[in-house]
Design a protein around this motif. Structure first.
Motif, short mmCIF file in Angstrom:
data_model
loop_
_atom_site.label_atom_id
_atom_site.label_comp_id
_atom_site.label_asym_id
_atom_site.label_seq_id
_atom_site.Cartn_x
_atom_site.Cartn_y
_atom_site.Cartn_z
N ARG A 53 0.83 -1.21 0.00
CA ARG A 53 0.00 0.00 0.00
C ARG A 53 0.86 1.25 0.00
NH1 ARG A 53 -3.47 1.49 5.00
NH2 ARG A 53 -1.72 2.87 5.36
N ARG A 54 1.95 1.23 0.76
CA ARG A 54 2.83 2.40 0.82
C ARG A 54 3.50 2.65 -0.53
NH1 ARG A 54 7.00 3.20 5.61
NH2 ARG A 54 5.11 3.99 6.54
N VAL A 55 3.93 1.59 -1.19
CA VAL A 55 4.62 1.73 -2.48
C VAL A 55 3.66 2.21 -3.57
CG1 VAL A 55 5.69 0.39 -4.33
CG2 VAL A 55 6.43 0.08 -1.99
N THR A 56 2.41 1.73 -3.53
CA THR A 56 1.47 2.05 -4.61
C THR A 56 0.60 3.26 -4.32
OG1 THR A 56 -0.15 0.51 -3.69
CG2 THR A 56 1.36 -0.33 -5.37
N SER A 57 0.84 3.96 -3.22
CA SER A 57 0.00 5.12 -2.93
C SER A 57 0.77 6.43 -2.92
CB SER A 57 -0.71 4.93 -1.58
OG SER A 57 0.23 4.88 -0.54
N ASP A 58 2.06 6.40 -3.22
CA ASP A 58 2.81 7.65 -3.26
C ASP A 58 2.86 8.21 -4.67
OD1 ASP A 58 4.50 5.89 -4.42
OD2 ASP A 58 6.25 6.39 -3.23
N LYS A 59 3.59 9.29 -4.88
CA LYS A 59 3.59 9.93 -6.19
C LYS A 59 4.32 9.12 -7.26
CE LYS A 59 7.62 12.82 -5.35
NZ LYS A 59 8.14 14.17 -5.32
N GLY A 60 5.11 8.12 -6.87
CA GLY A 60 5.82 7.30 -7.84
C GLY A 60 5.11 5.99 -8.12
N ARG A 61 3.80 5.94 -7.90
CA ARG A 61 3.06 4.68 -8.03
C ARG A 61 3.04 4.15 -9.46
NH1 ARG A 61 -1.58 7.35 -5.81
NH2 ARG A 61 -1.85 9.09 -7.18
N TYR A 62 3.26 5.01 -10.45
CA TYR A 62 3.24 4.55 -11.84
C TYR A 62 4.63 4.24 -12.37
CZ TYR A 62 -1.47 6.30 -11.52
OH TYR A 62 -2.77 6.52 -11.10
N THR A 63 5.64 4.32 -11.51
CA THR A 63 7.00 4.00 -11.89
C THR A 63 7.27 2.54 -11.58
OG1 THR A 63 7.68 6.24 -11.32
CG2 THR A 63 9.42 4.60 -11.54
N PRO A 64 7.68 1.75 -12.58
CA PRO A 64 7.95 0.33 -12.29
C PRO A 64 9.18 0.17 -11.41
CG PRO A 64 8.51 0.86 -14.55
CD PRO A 64 7.86 2.09 -13.97
N GLY A 65 9.17 -0.90 -10.63
CA GLY A 65 10.30 -1.19 -9.75
C GLY A 65 11.36 -2.00 -10.47
N VAL A 66 12.17 -2.69 -9.72
CA VAL A 66 13.26 -3.46 -10.30
C VAL A 66 12.75 -4.63 -11.13
CG1 VAL A 66 14.92 -2.83 -8.54
CG2 VAL A 66 13.51 -4.84 -8.21
N ASP A 67 11.51 -5.06 -10.89
CA ASP A 67 10.94 -6.16 -11.66
C ASP A 67 10.18 -5.67 -12.89
OD1 ASP A 67 8.91 -4.96 -10.32
OD2 ASP A 67 8.13 -6.77 -9.39
N SER A 68 10.19 -4.36 -13.15
CA SER A 68 9.55 -3.73 -14.32
C SER A 68 8.04 -3.96 -14.35
CB SER A 68 10.17 -4.23 -15.62
OG SER A 68 11.54 -3.95 -15.63
N ILE A 69 7.41 -4.06 -13.20
CA ILE A 69 5.97 -4.28 -13.13
C ILE A 69 5.34 -3.15 -12.32
CG2 ILE A 69 4.16 -5.80 -12.24
CD1 ILE A 69 6.08 -8.13 -12.62
N VAL A 70 4.22 -2.63 -12.82
CA VAL A 70 3.43 -1.64 -12.11
C VAL A 70 2.13 -2.31 -11.70
CG1 VAL A 70 2.25 0.58 -12.28
CG2 VAL A 70 4.40 0.24 -13.46
N TRP A 71 1.80 -2.25 -10.41
CA TRP A 71 0.56 -2.85 -9.92
C TRP A 71 -0.54 -1.81 -9.97
CZ3 TRP A 71 4.24 -3.67 -5.46
CH2 TRP A 71 5.06 -4.77 -5.71
N ASN A 72 -1.48 -1.99 -10.89
CA ASN A 72 -2.56 -1.02 -11.05
C ASN A 72 -3.83 -1.43 -10.33
OD1 ASN A 72 -1.05 0.69 -12.73
ND2 ASN A 72 -1.47 -0.59 -14.50
N THR A 73 -4.18 -2.69 -10.39
CA THR A 73 -5.45 -3.13 -9.80
C THR A 73 -5.23 -3.72 -8.42
OG1 THR A 73 -5.29 -5.37 -10.70
CG2 THR A 73 -6.31 -3.69 -12.11
N ASN A 74 -6.30 -3.72 -7.65
CA ASN A 74 -6.23 -4.29 -6.31
C ASN A 74 -5.97 -5.79 -6.36
OD1 ASN A 74 -6.59 -1.89 -4.98
ND2 ASN A 74 -8.81 -2.02 -5.13
N ARG A 75 -6.48 -6.43 -7.38
CA ARG A 75 -6.26 -7.87 -7.53
C ARG A 75 -4.77 -8.16 -7.70
NH1 ARG A 75 -10.26 -11.76 -10.40
NH2 ARG A 75 -11.52 -10.10 -9.55
#
Length: 94
Positions: free
Chosen positions: A54-76
């Motif tokens: 929740r902390r990673v996906t709720s800040d201003k960088g939520r659309y930036t992919p991490g080291v795994d190149s994946i962005v989590w958009n949906t709650n699922r």
């Protein structure tokens, strides 16, 4: 599905707070072994993983992919990721 993640995170926050209270109580009662076990449990619990996601996906960088190149958009995706997080299987750095 948004309600599910919100409820899960709310419960996770409560669980985490109770765990911190148990750690403080064990330290006050000088039960250092119990405190050590609870301290290990705090970052390794499922609720901690949900709070971290929740902390990673709720800040201003939520659309930036991490080291795994994946962005989590949906709650699922977020809940599925929480169940897949583990300490083993990471490639060595470098």
């Amino acid at each position: 599905m948004g309600l599910t993640l919100t409820v899960s995170c709310a419960k996770s926050g409560t669980h985490s707070k109770k765990l911190r209270m148990r750690i403080a109580k064990a330290v006050r009662e000088r039960k250092h072994g119990k405190a050590k076990a609870l301290r290990w449990l705090l970052p390794h619990s499922y609720s901690a993983k949900l709070l971290a996601i929740r902390r990673v996906t709720s800040d201003k960088g939520r659309y930036t992919p991490g080291v795994d190149s994946i962005v989590w958009n949906t709650n699922r995706q977020k809940i599925a990721t929480a169940s897949q997080l583990n300490r083993r299987g990471y490639p060595p750095p470098g």
